[in-house]
Design a protein around this motif. Structure first.
Motif, PDB file in Angstrom:
ATOM      1  N   GLY A   1       0.809  -1.205   0.000  1.00 40.19           N
ATOM      2  CA  GLY A   1       0.000   0.000   0.000  1.00 40.19           C
ATOM      3  C   GLY A   1       0.838   1.248   0.000  1.00 40.19           C
ATOM      4  O   GLY A   1       1.168   1.820  -1.029  1.00 40.19           O
ATOM      5  N   GLU A   2       1.231   1.689   1.195  1.00 39.67           N
ATOM      6  CA  GLU A   2       1.982   2.931   1.314  1.00 39.67           C
ATOM      7  C   GLU A   2       3.312   2.858   0.591  1.00 39.67           C
ATOM      8  O   GLU A   2       3.851   3.859   0.156  1.00 39.67           O
ATOM      9  N   GLY A   3       3.851   1.635   0.464  1.00 39.56           N
ATOM     10  CA  GLY A   3       5.173   1.500  -0.128  1.00 39.56           C
ATOM     11  C   GLY A   3       5.129   1.297  -1.621  1.00 39.56           C
ATOM     12  O   GLY A   3       5.015   2.231  -2.409  1.00 39.56           O
ATOM     13  N   ALA A   4       5.161   0.032  -2.029  1.00 35.70           N
ATOM     14  CA  ALA A   4       5.333  -0.285  -3.444  1.00 35.70           C
ATOM     15  C   ALA A   4       4.192   0.250  -4.296  1.00 35.70           C
ATOM     16  O   ALA A   4       4.419   0.810  -5.374  1.00 35.70           O
ATOM     17  N   PHE A   5       2.966   0.072  -3.850  1.00 37.24           N
ATOM     18  CA  PHE A   5       1.847   0.493  -4.682  1.00 37.24           C
ATOM     19  C   PHE A   5       1.834   2.000  -4.906  1.00 37.24           C
ATOM     20  O   PHE A   5       1.737   2.470  -6.042  1.00 37.24           O
ATOM     21  N   SER A   6       1.937   2.777  -3.828  1.00 39.58           N
ATOM     22  CA  SER A   6       1.890   4.233  -3.972  1.00 39.58           C
ATOM     23  C   SER A   6       3.014   4.746  -4.847  1.00 39.58           C
ATOM     24  O   SER A   6       2.805   5.602  -5.719  1.00 39.58           O
ATOM     25  N   GLN A   7       4.221   4.222  -4.635  1.00 36.57           N
ATOM     26  CA  GLN A   7       5.364   4.725  -5.387  1.00 36.57           C
ATOM     27  C   GLN A   7       5.271   4.361  -6.864  1.00 36.57           C
ATOM     28  O   GLN A   7       5.776   5.091  -7.723  1.00 36.57           O
ATOM     29  N   ALA A   8       4.643   3.227  -7.174  1.00 36.22           N
ATOM     30  CA  ALA A   8       4.476   2.844  -8.579  1.00 36.22           C
ATOM     31  C   ALA A   8       3.264   3.527  -9.203  1.00 36.22           C
ATOM     32  O   ALA A   8       3.280   3.873 -10.391  1.00 36.22           O
ATOM     33  N   PHE A   9       2.210   3.722  -8.414  1.00 34.15           N
ATOM     34  CA  PHE A   9       0.934   4.211  -8.941  1.00 34.15           C
ATOM     35  C   PHE A   9       0.917   5.719  -9.161  1.00 34.15           C
ATOM     36  O   PHE A   9       0.468   6.203 -10.213  1.00 34.15           O
TER      37      PHE A   9
ATOM     38  N   LEU B   1     -13.986   2.172   9.018  1.00 33.33           N
ATOM     39  CA  LEU B   1     -14.250   3.610   9.111  1.00 33.33           C
ATOM     40  C   LEU B   1     -13.346   4.403   8.173  1.00 33.33           C
ATOM     41  O   LEU B   1     -13.774   5.392   7.563  1.00 33.33           O
ATOM     42  N   GLN B   2     -12.100   3.966   8.026  1.00 32.87           N
ATOM     43  CA  GLN B   2     -11.176   4.665   7.135  1.00 32.87           C
ATOM     44  C   GLN B   2     -11.605   4.548   5.674  1.00 32.87           C
ATOM     45  O   GLN B   2     -11.420   5.477   4.890  1.00 32.87           O
ATOM     46  N   VAL B   3     -12.170   3.414   5.311  1.00 38.93           N
ATOM     47  CA  VAL B   3     -12.711   3.267   3.957  1.00 38.93           C
ATOM     48  C   VAL B   3     -13.880   4.229   3.757  1.00 38.93           C
ATOM     49  O   VAL B   3     -13.973   4.935   2.736  1.00 38.93           O
TER      50      VAL B   3
ATOM     51  N   VAL C   1      -7.867  -4.711  -4.953  1.00 37.49           N
ATOM     52  CA  VAL C   1      -8.814  -5.237  -3.968  1.00 37.49           C
ATOM     53  C   VAL C   1      -8.896  -6.757  -4.048  1.00 37.49           C
ATOM     54  O   VAL C   1      -8.880  -7.455  -3.026  1.00 37.49           O
ATOM     55  N   TRP C   2      -8.964  -7.304  -5.267  1.00 35.96           N
ATOM     56  CA  TRP C   2      -9.026  -8.759  -5.394  1.00 35.96           C
ATOM     57  C   TRP C   2      -7.740  -9.420  -4.903  1.00 35.96           C
ATOM     58  O   TRP C   2      -7.770 -10.469  -4.256  1.00 35.96           O
ATOM     59  N   ALA C   3      -6.599  -8.808  -5.190  1.00 36.02           N
ATOM     60  CA  ALA C   3      -5.323  -9.381  -4.740  1.00 36.02           C
ATOM     61  C   ALA C   3      -5.233  -9.408  -3.216  1.00 36.02           C
ATOM     62  O   ALA C   3      -4.829 -10.426  -2.625  1.00 36.02           O
ATOM     63  N   THR C   4      -5.609  -8.321  -2.575  1.00 35.14           N
ATOM     64  CA  THR C   4      -5.527  -8.274  -1.109  1.00 35.14           C
ATOM     65  C   THR C   4      -6.601  -9.144  -0.454  1.00 35.14           C
ATOM     66  O   THR C   4      -6.403  -9.634   0.657  1.00 35.14           O
ATOM     67  N   LEU C   5      -7.723  -9.347  -1.148  1.00 35.68           N
ATOM     68  CA  LEU C   5      -8.741 -10.272  -0.633  1.00 35.68           C
ATOM     69  C   LEU C   5      -8.188 -11.695  -0.582  1.00 35.68           C
ATOM     70  O   LEU C   5      -8.348 -12.409   0.417  1.00 35.68           O
ATOM     71  N   VAL C   6      -7.513 -12.110  -1.644  1.00 36.03           N
ATOM     72  CA  VAL C   6      -6.905 -13.447  -1.672  1.00 36.03           C
ATOM     73  C   VAL C   6      -5.840 -13.570  -0.586  1.00 36.03           C
ATOM     74  O   VAL C   6      -5.768 -14.585   0.130  1.00 36.03           O
ATOM     75  N   ILE C   7      -5.011 -12.539  -0.438  1.00 36.21           N
ATOM     76  CA  ILE C   7      -3.968 -12.556   0.586  1.00 36.21           C
ATOM     77  C   ILE C   7      -4.593 -12.646   1.980  1.00 36.21           C
ATOM     78  O   ILE C   7      -4.085 -13.369   2.858  1.00 36.21           O
ATOM     79  N   SER C   8      -5.703 -11.951   2.182  1.00 32.45           N
ATOM     80  CA  SER C   8      -6.381 -11.983   3.487  1.00 32.45           C
ATOM     81  C   SER C   8      -6.881 -13.387   3.812  1.00 32.45           C
ATOM     82  O   SER C   8      -6.742 -13.859   4.947  1.00 32.45           O
TER      83      SER C   8
ATOM     84  N   CYS D   1      -9.048  -3.504   3.680  1.00 32.96           N
ATOM     85  CA  CYS D   1      -9.530  -2.134   3.880  1.00 32.96           C
ATOM     86  C   CYS D   1      -8.463  -1.116   3.502  1.00 32.96           C
ATOM     87  O   CYS D   1      -8.727  -0.124   2.805  1.00 32.96           O
ATOM     88  N   MET D   2      -7.244  -1.377   3.942  1.00 36.13           N
ATOM     89  CA  MET D   2      -6.194  -0.383   3.755  1.00 36.13           C
ATOM     90  C   MET D   2      -5.740  -0.296   2.302  1.00 36.13           C
ATOM     91  O   MET D   2      -5.248   0.749   1.875  1.00 36.13           O
ATOM     92  N   SER D   3      -5.905  -1.357   1.524  1.00 34.09           N
ATOM     93  CA  SER D   3      -5.551  -1.259   0.106  1.00 34.09           C
ATOM     94  C   SER D   3      -6.429  -0.221  -0.577  1.00 34.09           C
ATOM     95  O   SER D   3      -5.943   0.588  -1.386  1.00 34.09           O
ATOM     96  N   PHE D   4      -7.715  -0.218  -0.240  1.00 31.80           N
ATOM     97  CA  PHE D   4      -8.618   0.786  -0.810  1.00 31.80           C
ATOM     98  C   PHE D   4      -8.277   2.169  -0.278  1.00 31.80           C
ATOM     99  O   PHE D   4      -8.291   3.160  -1.024  1.00 31.80           O
ATOM    100  N   VAL D   5      -7.966   2.268   1.009  1.00 27.92           N
ATOM    101  CA  VAL D   5      -7.639   3.563   1.618  1.00 27.92           C
ATOM    102  C   VAL D   5      -6.399   4.170   0.973  1.00 27.92           C
ATOM    103  O   VAL D   5      -6.350   5.373   0.678  1.00 27.92           O
ATOM    104  N   VAL D   6      -5.384   3.344   0.735  1.00 25.01           N
ATOM    105  CA  VAL D   6      -4.147   3.848   0.135  1.00 25.01           C
ATOM    106  C   VAL D   6      -4.389   4.289  -1.306  1.00 25.01           C
ATOM    107  O   VAL D   6      -3.889   5.328  -1.734  1.00 25.01           O
ATOM    108  N   LEU D   7      -5.158   3.509  -2.050  1.00 25.58           N
ATOM    109  CA  LEU D   7      -5.484   3.916  -3.414  1.00 25.58           C
ATOM    110  C   LEU D   7      -6.237   5.250  -3.409  1.00 25.58           C
ATOM    111  O   LEU D   7      -5.932   6.152  -4.192  1.00 25.58           O
TER     112      LEU D   7
END
Length: 514
Positions: free
Chosen positions: A56-64, A197-199, A92-99, A138-144
């Motif tokens: 989220g905050e790391g790889a995704f944000s820096q690439a996105f 709540l953050q979402v 969202v689908w990727a983090t759902l599978v990881i969860s 939740c946090m994947s959506f929040v970071v996006l």
């Protein structure tokens, strides 16, 4: 956009987040102290939190963010919205599978990251891992959402969002903890409530900008989007590059779990205080700079790119050096005032003070990395930070082998901090060699003046706090808090007074982004 004003706005929201976070941790320490069960909670939360930072905050944000800024600048809102839809669906689908994997494999995950946790504490850790692992969804959506809003230069809502998790934890610790058979489970449930709540708070802002993602029931929808493929391609190496410190922290958790009961907890309390200046300055500056650097790169404006970096680095030295010295000088008063209540006794204060002082030694490096790394990612250069991160991870673990036998838990914190300093040096050298950054004139005089002011401030802070027995004031919490605030205020006043006397003026740090 006035960068200094925007930074102040983000920092003020971050301050609210950090203050409520400290209140949350203070209530947690008062209720649970530093015990095998608190170790189990922090270990259970560490992996989903690590994955949040990695993806989220790391790889995704820096690439996105750089690619999002490129789409917004060159392709318009319709193409940008399509990219956001496809990226959100994939994430969202990727983090759902990881969860799901995390929930099912919780016992094995816990054995891998905390082999020193045994018995009932291990069982509690498994339960809390299962309760909290979906937090990354939740946090994947929040970071996006935060990345999108920051690109549209709306910074306050993403900066305020973490407050909701803190408020959820505070509410559960005060009013609902007694309804749980195992009281510490309430804190795990509070994490998930805070995530939801953050979402929720992000959705109206995304709607206002017309960027609320539309998700598909097809997990593969959008993978044929060239923008998504570019982001995924850059995320792979970025996962490691931007998260070397987090991987080291995970390894440190395993080591700390073998250093005795409460070791993980005291490391966490020290880490929480270290994150206060890291968030208010490092995260806030990185948040402000990345969209502006990405835009300057998309526009081909190399002069603006270098000037933005110079501004960020000067502010970092101006504010991070006194923060580091202040944390070191006031480590015992801070730990005692914030956590020395209930089950958190004088022995725990001493145990947590040492790692906080060790963290302070590397605070400048930790914050600099958050400024220097985005300078590469804004240019969509992932390989350079990857190579540096690999070396830093190895160096950090070598330092652990040296420091931990001598310093115990504090050695773990020192390794993280010094590793960040090494990271910052190599990132800076890479920027200079590539001609990406050229320091503006006057750096030597600027640095010497800051060091002089910091030395005076540090002397005031150290000698002031030495006049009181901070654990003896446990029975007088408001007196202790007042004394700490007075010392902090006086130290800050001395620091800025010396700077003013040396010729510093606030207008020198005003800057507008194009």
């Amino acid at each position: 956009m006035n960068l200094l004003r925007t930074l102040a706005a983000i920092s003020s929201m971050t301050m609210v987040s950090r203050v409520t976070g400290l209140l949350r941790d203070s209530l947690f320490a008062r209720a649970f102290g530093a015990s095998p069960y608190t170790d189990a909670f922090y270990i259970a939360f560490r992996l989903p939190n690590l994955l949040r930072r990695l993806f989220g905050e790391g790889a995704f944000s820096q690439a996105f963010v750089p690619i999002l800024a490129e789409y917004k600048t060159k392709q318009g809102d319709a193409a940008t919205k399509k990219l956001v839809d496809h990226v959100a669906n994939t994430l969202v689908w990727a983090t759902l599978v990881i969860s799901v994997i995390g929930v099912l494999g919780a016992p094995y995950i816990l054995m891998a990251i905390a082999g020193g946790l045994k018995g009932d504490a291990f069982d509690a850790g498994v339960v809390m891992t299962r309760l909290m692992f979906p937090y990354i969804l939740c946090m994947s959506f929040v970071v996006l959402a935060g990345a999108v809003l920051n690109t549209w230069r709306e910074f306050k809502i993403p900066a305020f969002t973490p407050v909701l998790w803190n408020l959820s934890s505070i509410f559960f610790s005060l009013f609902l903890v007694q309804y749980f058979d195992v009281p510490i489970y309430s804190m795990a449930v509070a994490v998930m409530v805070g995530g939801v709540l953050q979402v929720a708070i992000q959705i109206p802002a995304l709607k206002r900008h017309g960027m609320l993602p539309r998700l598909s029931f097809n997990p593969l929808a959008g993978l044929d989007d060239p923008g998504v493929r570019r982001i995924l391609k850059k995320m792979g190496p970025a996962v490691f590059a931007v998260s070397a410190a987090q991987i080291s922290l995970l390894i440190n958790t395993n080591i700390a779990s073998r250093l005795g009961h409460g070791a993980v907890s005291v490391l966490q309390y020290a880490d929480r205080l270290m994150e206060f200046p890291t968030g208010m300055l490092g995260v806030a500056l990185g948040t402000v700079l990345l969209p502006s650097l990405s835009k300057a790169n998309a526009d081909g404006d190399t002069a603006e790119y270098s000037a933005l970096l110079d501004w960020g680095l000067r502010l970092t030295f101006l504010l991070a050096l006194p923060a580091a010295v202040g944390l070191a000088a006031l480590s015992e008063p801070l730990i005692a005032t914030l956590f020395n209540y209930g089950a958190f006794d004088a022995k725990s204060v001493i145990a947590a003070t040492a790692p906080l002082m060790a963290y302070a030694a590397g605070l400048l490096g930790i914050i600099l990395v958050k400024i220097l790394a985005p300078a590469f990612y804004a240019r969509q250069d992932i390989r350079t930070p990857v190579r540096i991160a690999i070396g830093v991870l190895v160096a950090t673990q070598l330092m652990n082998a040296i420091f931990v036998p001598v310093l115990g838990v504090a050695g773990l914190a020192l390794s993280i901090g010094l590793g960040a300093c090494i990271n910052a040096v190599f990132l800076y050298t890479g920027l200079r060699r590539r001609g990406i950054y050229a320091p503006h004139a006057g750096w030597l005089g600027f640095f010497l003046k800051v060091v002089l002011a910091v030395a005076v401030m540090g002397a005031v802070a150290w000698f002031s706090q030495a006049q009181l027995d901070w654990t003896a004031l446990r029975a007088h919490p408001f007196l202790r808090l007042g004394a700490l605030l007075l010392i902090i205020g006086a130290s800050a006043a001395v620091y800025f007074a010396v700077l003013l006397g040396l010729g510093f003026r606030p207008r020198q740090f005003m800057r507008r982004a194009k």
